[in-house]
Design a protein around this motif. Structure first.
Motif, PDB file in Angstrom:
ATOM      1  N   ARG A  31       0.833  -1.198   0.000  1.00 57.90           N
ATOM      2  CA  ARG A  31       0.000   0.000   0.000  1.00 57.90           C
ATOM      3  C   ARG A  31       0.872   1.254   0.000  1.00 57.90           C
ATOM      4  O   ARG A  31       1.886   1.307   0.698  1.00 57.90           O
ATOM      5  N   TYR A  33       0.522   5.633   0.019  1.00 58.61           N
ATOM      6  CA  TYR A  33      -0.356   6.775   0.252  1.00 58.61           C
ATOM      7  C   TYR A  33       0.389   8.066  -0.066  1.00 58.61           C
ATOM      8  O   TYR A  33       1.583   8.192   0.224  1.00 58.61           O
ATOM      9  N   ARG A  97      -0.366  -4.617   4.439  1.00 60.48           N
ATOM     10  CA  ARG A  97      -1.576  -5.051   5.119  1.00 60.48           C
ATOM     11  C   ARG A  97      -2.214  -6.180   4.341  1.00 60.48           C
ATOM     12  O   ARG A  97      -2.425  -6.084   3.153  1.00 60.48           O
ATOM     13  N   PHE A 100      -7.726  -6.997   7.993  1.00 59.62           N
ATOM     14  CA  PHE A 100      -7.889  -6.357   9.293  1.00 59.62           C
ATOM     15  C   PHE A 100      -7.436  -7.239  10.442  1.00 59.62           C
ATOM     16  O   PHE A 100      -7.074  -6.742  11.493  1.00 59.62           O
ATOM     17  N   GLY A 103      -3.247  -7.361  11.919  1.00 60.05           N
ATOM     18  CA  GLY A 103      -2.488  -6.385  12.683  1.00 60.05           C
ATOM     19  C   GLY A 103      -2.748  -4.971  12.216  1.00 60.05           C
ATOM     20  O   GLY A 103      -3.531  -4.722  11.314  1.00 60.05           O
ATOM     21  N   ALA A 104      -2.074  -4.044  12.841  1.00 60.05           N
ATOM     22  CA  ALA A 104      -2.319  -2.626  12.575  1.00 60.05           C
ATOM     23  C   ALA A 104      -1.906  -2.256  11.160  1.00 60.05           C
ATOM     24  O   ALA A 104      -0.922  -2.749  10.634  1.00 60.05           O
ATOM     25  N   ASN A 105      -2.681  -1.352  10.558  1.00 63.95           N
ATOM     26  CA  ASN A 105      -2.300  -0.760   9.280  1.00 63.95           C
ATOM     27  C   ASN A 105      -1.342   0.378   9.602  1.00 63.95           C
ATOM     28  O   ASN A 105      -1.726   1.537   9.651  1.00 63.95           O
ATOM     29  N   VAL A 106      -0.088   0.023   9.858  1.00 59.57           N
ATOM     30  CA  VAL A 106       0.895   1.002  10.286  1.00 59.57           C
ATOM     31  C   VAL A 106       1.476   1.703   9.073  1.00 59.57           C
ATOM     32  O   VAL A 106       2.089   1.071   8.217  1.00 59.57           O
ATOM     33  N   LEU A 107       1.261   2.998   8.979  1.00 61.68           N
ATOM     34  CA  LEU A 107       1.815   3.787   7.885  1.00 61.68           C
ATOM     35  C   LEU A 107       3.214   4.263   8.266  1.00 61.68           C
ATOM     36  O   LEU A 107       3.399   4.863   9.332  1.00 61.68           O
ATOM     37  N   THR A 108       4.175   3.995   7.394  1.00 61.05           N
ATOM     38  CA  THR A 108       5.527   4.504   7.553  1.00 61.05           C
ATOM     39  C   THR A 108       5.710   5.651   6.572  1.00 61.05           C
ATOM     40  O   THR A 108       5.570   5.450   5.360  1.00 61.05           O
TER      41      THR A 108
END
Lengths: 118, 110
Positions: A31, A33, A97, A100, A103-108
């Motif tokens: 993903r 963004y 990801r 759901f 785990g967390a949808n952790v954005l780096t």
């Protein structure tokens, strides 16, 4: 360094010119963004890719903005006919990801590309 | 859409003191609620995140308290240090993305 890389870090341009920013995400992340951040504000969502597919675009993304992610790797954000209101920090983020429950949808985030339109 | 309201806009705390930042969100979500820390000229970096089925999570000097019924969550920075001086953003899940608060600038005075 295996983080998110953004280039250029700073861009100064004259109104009406076109600019392009590049983002290289963490290699295994599916993903990607793009966010925009102005002084004193939180990041505002612009668009989102899953692999090479652009799945969502914010209404903030006018027709002058276009983003691509060919082959699901790096991404580019182009702004045509820049306006002074486009001056901001453009942030790229990536995440991995698989659902759901995974785990967390952790954005780096990358360090950002700062645009100044004169 | 997911609106996130964050307060205060800024705060000053003495070294060793406690910083508290509050956030409220609108729509129920089942994903993690993160806090990000940002230093000048850098991108936001994940600080700590909490699942909505947990009321509190602690990592070192940072604690998230989560109130699901009130749709509120807060960040507590214990024993604040000068190196904690930064802007903090809360975020709430919004489909496949995050919606961010406006940020809180924390200044820790030695």
């Amino acid at each position: 360094d295996t983080g998110v890389s953004q280039n250029p870090r700073h861009k100064i341009t004259k109104r009406g010119q076109n600019v392009t920013f590049r983002c290289d995400p963490i290699s295994e992340h599916n993903r990607l963004y793009w966010y925009r951040q102005t002084l004193g504000q939180g990041p505002e969502f612009l668009t989102y890719f899953q692999n090479e597919a652009q799945l969502e675009k914010s209404r903030l993304l006018s027709d002058r903005f276009s983003a691509e992610r060919p082959k699901g790797s790096f991404s580019t954000l182009e702004i045509q006919r820049t306006e002074q209101g486009d001056s901001a920090m453009y942030l790229c983020a990536s995440s991995l990801r698989q659902g759901f429950s995974s785990g967390a949808n952790v954005l780096t985030f990358g360090a950002g590309s700062r645009l100044t339109v004169l | 859409q997911q609106q996130v309201k964050q307060s205060p806009q800024s705060l000053i705390v003495q070294k060793g003191g406690i910083s508290i930042i509050n956030c409220a969100y609108e729509n129920t979500a089942f994903d993690y609620f993160p806090w990000y820390q940002q230093f000048p000229g850098k991108g936001p970096a994940l600080l700590i995140a909490i699942r909505p089925d947990v009321s509190e999570k602690k990592e070192g000097r940072f604690t998230i308290s989560f109130n699901k019924s009130a749709k509120q969550f807060s960040l507590h920075i214990m024993d604040s240090q000068p190196g904690d001086s930064a802007t903090y953003f809360c975020a709430a899940p919004n489909d496949y993305k995050l919606s961010f608060g406006a940020g809180t600038t924390v200044t820790v005075r030695a």
